[in-house]
Scaffold this motif. Structure first.
Motif, PDB file in Angstrom:
ATOM      1  N   LEU A   1      10.028  19.433  -3.106  1.00 29.96           N
ATOM      2  CA  LEU A   1      11.193  18.742  -2.572  1.00 29.96           C
ATOM      3  C   LEU A   1      10.847  17.339  -2.075  1.00 29.96           C
ATOM      4  CD1 LEU A   1      14.209  18.967  -1.693  1.00 29.96           C
ATOM      5  CD2 LEU A   1      13.344  19.822   0.494  1.00 29.96           C
ATOM      6  N   ILE A   2       9.755  17.214  -1.318  1.00 27.65           N
ATOM      7  CA  ILE A   2       9.457  15.905  -0.738  1.00 27.65           C
ATOM      8  C   ILE A   2       8.685  14.981  -1.674  1.00 27.65           C
ATOM      9  CG2 ILE A   2       9.570  16.783   1.606  1.00 27.65           C
ATOM     10  CD1 ILE A   2       6.561  16.570   1.725  1.00 27.65           C
ATOM     11  N   GLN A   3       8.121  15.508  -2.736  1.00 32.56           N
ATOM     12  CA  GLN A   3       7.400  14.640  -3.662  1.00 32.56           C
ATOM     13  C   GLN A   3       8.313  13.620  -4.342  1.00 32.56           C
ATOM     14  OE1 GLN A   3       5.188  17.349  -6.134  1.00 32.56           O
ATOM     15  NE2 GLN A   3       3.322  16.922  -5.007  1.00 32.56           N
ATOM     16  N   PHE A   4       9.604  13.827  -4.253  1.00 30.61           N
ATOM     17  CA  PHE A   4      10.524  12.827  -4.781  1.00 30.61           C
ATOM     18  C   PHE A   4      10.418  11.524  -3.988  1.00 30.61           C
ATOM     19  CE2 PHE A   4      12.747  16.750  -6.134  1.00 30.61           C
ATOM     20  CZ  PHE A   4      12.735  16.499  -7.496  1.00 30.61           C
ATOM     21  N   ALA A   5      10.031  11.627  -2.707  1.00 27.01           N
ATOM     22  CA  ALA A   5      10.007  10.453  -1.845  1.00 27.01           C
ATOM     23  C   ALA A   5       8.599   9.991  -1.485  1.00 27.01           C
ATOM     24  CB  ALA A   5      10.778  10.752  -0.558  1.00 27.01           C
ATOM     25  N   TRP A   6       7.655  10.918  -1.361  1.00 32.57           N
ATOM     26  CA  TRP A   6       6.309  10.580  -0.893  1.00 32.57           C
ATOM     27  C   TRP A   6       5.264  11.215  -1.786  1.00 32.57           C
ATOM     28  CZ3 TRP A   6       7.434  12.200   4.774  1.00 32.57           C
ATOM     29  CH2 TRP A   6       7.851  11.093   5.508  1.00 32.57           C
ATOM     30  N   SER A   7       4.082  10.686  -1.705  1.00 36.96           N
ATOM     31  CA  SER A   7       2.921  11.298  -2.331  1.00 36.96           C
ATOM     32  C   SER A   7       2.319  12.280  -1.326  1.00 36.96           C
ATOM     33  CB  SER A   7       1.895  10.208  -2.678  1.00 36.96           C
ATOM     34  OG  SER A   7       0.689  10.779  -3.110  1.00 36.96           O
ATOM     35  N   VAL A   8       2.032  13.490  -1.774  1.00 34.30           N
ATOM     36  CA  VAL A   8       1.379  14.489  -0.935  1.00 34.30           C
ATOM     37  C   VAL A   8       0.001  14.735  -1.534  1.00 34.30           C
ATOM     38  CG1 VAL A   8       1.449  16.839  -0.027  1.00 34.30           C
ATOM     39  CG2 VAL A   8       3.586  15.579  -0.374  1.00 34.30           C
ATOM     40  N   ARG A   9      -1.043  14.461  -0.775  1.00 32.53           N
ATOM     41  CA  ARG A   9      -2.423  14.647  -1.230  1.00 32.53           C
ATOM     42  C   ARG A   9      -2.991  15.866  -0.526  1.00 32.53           C
ATOM     43  NH1 ARG A   9      -4.301   8.315  -0.873  1.00 32.53           N
ATOM     44  NH2 ARG A   9      -2.576   7.535  -2.143  1.00 32.53           N
TER      45      ARG A   9
ATOM     46  N   ALA B   1       0.848  -1.192   0.000  1.00 32.80           N
ATOM     47  CA  ALA B   1       0.000   0.000   0.000  1.00 32.80           C
ATOM     48  C   ALA B   1       0.887   1.247   0.000  1.00 32.80           C
ATOM     49  CB  ALA B   1      -0.921   0.003   1.213  1.00 32.80           C
ATOM     50  N   GLU B   2       0.331   2.346  -0.475  1.00 30.02           N
ATOM     51  CA  GLU B   2       1.109   3.582  -0.617  1.00 30.02           C
ATOM     52  C   GLU B   2       1.259   4.320   0.712  1.00 30.02           C
ATOM     53  OE1 GLU B   2       1.134   7.640  -3.344  1.00 30.02           O
ATOM     54  OE2 GLU B   2      -0.702   6.474  -3.169  1.00 30.02           O
ATOM     55  N   ARG B   3       2.442   4.817   0.954  1.00 31.40           N
ATOM     56  CA  ARG B   3       2.745   5.715   2.064  1.00 31.40           C
ATOM     57  C   ARG B   3       2.576   7.130   1.508  1.00 31.40           C
ATOM     58  NH1 ARG B   3       8.476   4.570   4.075  1.00 31.40           N
ATOM     59  NH2 ARG B   3       7.297   2.827   4.848  1.00 31.40           N
ATOM     60  N   TYR B   4       1.890   7.991   2.272  1.00 27.07           N
ATOM     61  CA  TYR B   4       1.697   9.352   1.772  1.00 27.07           C
ATOM     62  C   TYR B   4       1.462  10.330   2.911  1.00 27.07           C
ATOM     63  CZ  TYR B   4      -3.319   8.491   2.451  1.00 27.07           C
ATOM     64  OH  TYR B   4      -4.542   8.193   2.988  1.00 27.07           O
ATOM     65  N   LEU B   5       1.525  11.605   2.579  1.00 22.88           N
ATOM     66  CA  LEU B   5       1.201  12.681   3.503  1.00 22.88           C
ATOM     67  C   LEU B   5      -0.126  13.275   3.065  1.00 22.88           C
ATOM     68  CD1 LEU B   5       4.671  14.474   3.688  1.00 22.88           C
ATOM     69  CD2 LEU B   5       3.740  12.755   5.243  1.00 22.88           C
ATOM     70  N   GLN B   6      -1.038  13.444   3.996  1.00 15.32           N
ATOM     71  CA  GLN B   6      -2.322  14.096   3.712  1.00 15.32           C
ATOM     72  C   GLN B   6      -2.242  15.518   4.227  1.00 15.32           C
ATOM     73  OE1 GLN B   6      -5.247  13.056   2.090  1.00 15.32           O
ATOM     74  NE2 GLN B   6      -5.697  15.235   2.275  1.00 15.32           N
TER      75      GLN B   6
END
Length: 117
Positions: free
Chosen positions: A102-110, A68-73
């Motif tokens: 900068l952080i979208q290289f590592a995580w998905s930001v929704r 499953a995807e790890r992300y920041l909400q």
């Protein structure tokens, strides 16, 4: 930790204690929230005479299932309701804020905008 003459404490909780300062992860989340708020503030202050308050909350979602995807909400709350076209522009601006990029290289930001509270 120091940068440009500012001193900060970073710590991890141990044995149930809170620690002496935010964790490195909390600093990362605060960087995203503050950068988003400042970037949006520059836009709304330019666009409107009065734009109200901007609140940005960041939640880290660790996957419960393997694969499953790890992300920041990111949830952005505005104290005043903008025009729908302006809200779309604000969403685009939030997506292009420097720390987001900068952080979208590592995580998905929704990103979600919610109405005034």
């Amino acid at each position: 930790m120091t940068t440009r003459g500012f001193t900060f404490i970073a710590d991890e909780p141990h044995s149930g204690a809170l620690g002496d300062g935010p964790t490195p992860t909390e600093y990362l989340l605060m960087a995203l929230a503050s950068c988003t708020a400042q970037t949006l503030r520059q836009y709304v202050d330019y666009k409107y005479d009065t734009a109200g308050d901007i609140t940005v909350e960041i939640d880290y979602h660790e996957p419960e299932q393997e694969g499953a995807e790890r992300y920041l909400q990111r949830t952005i709350t505005l104290s005043e309701e903008p025009d729908p076209d302006d809200l779309k522009v604000m969403h685009d601006i939030a997506e292009r804020s420097p720390v987001t990029l900068l952080i979208q290289f590592a995580w998905s930001v929704r990103t979600a905008f919610v109405g005034p509270r």
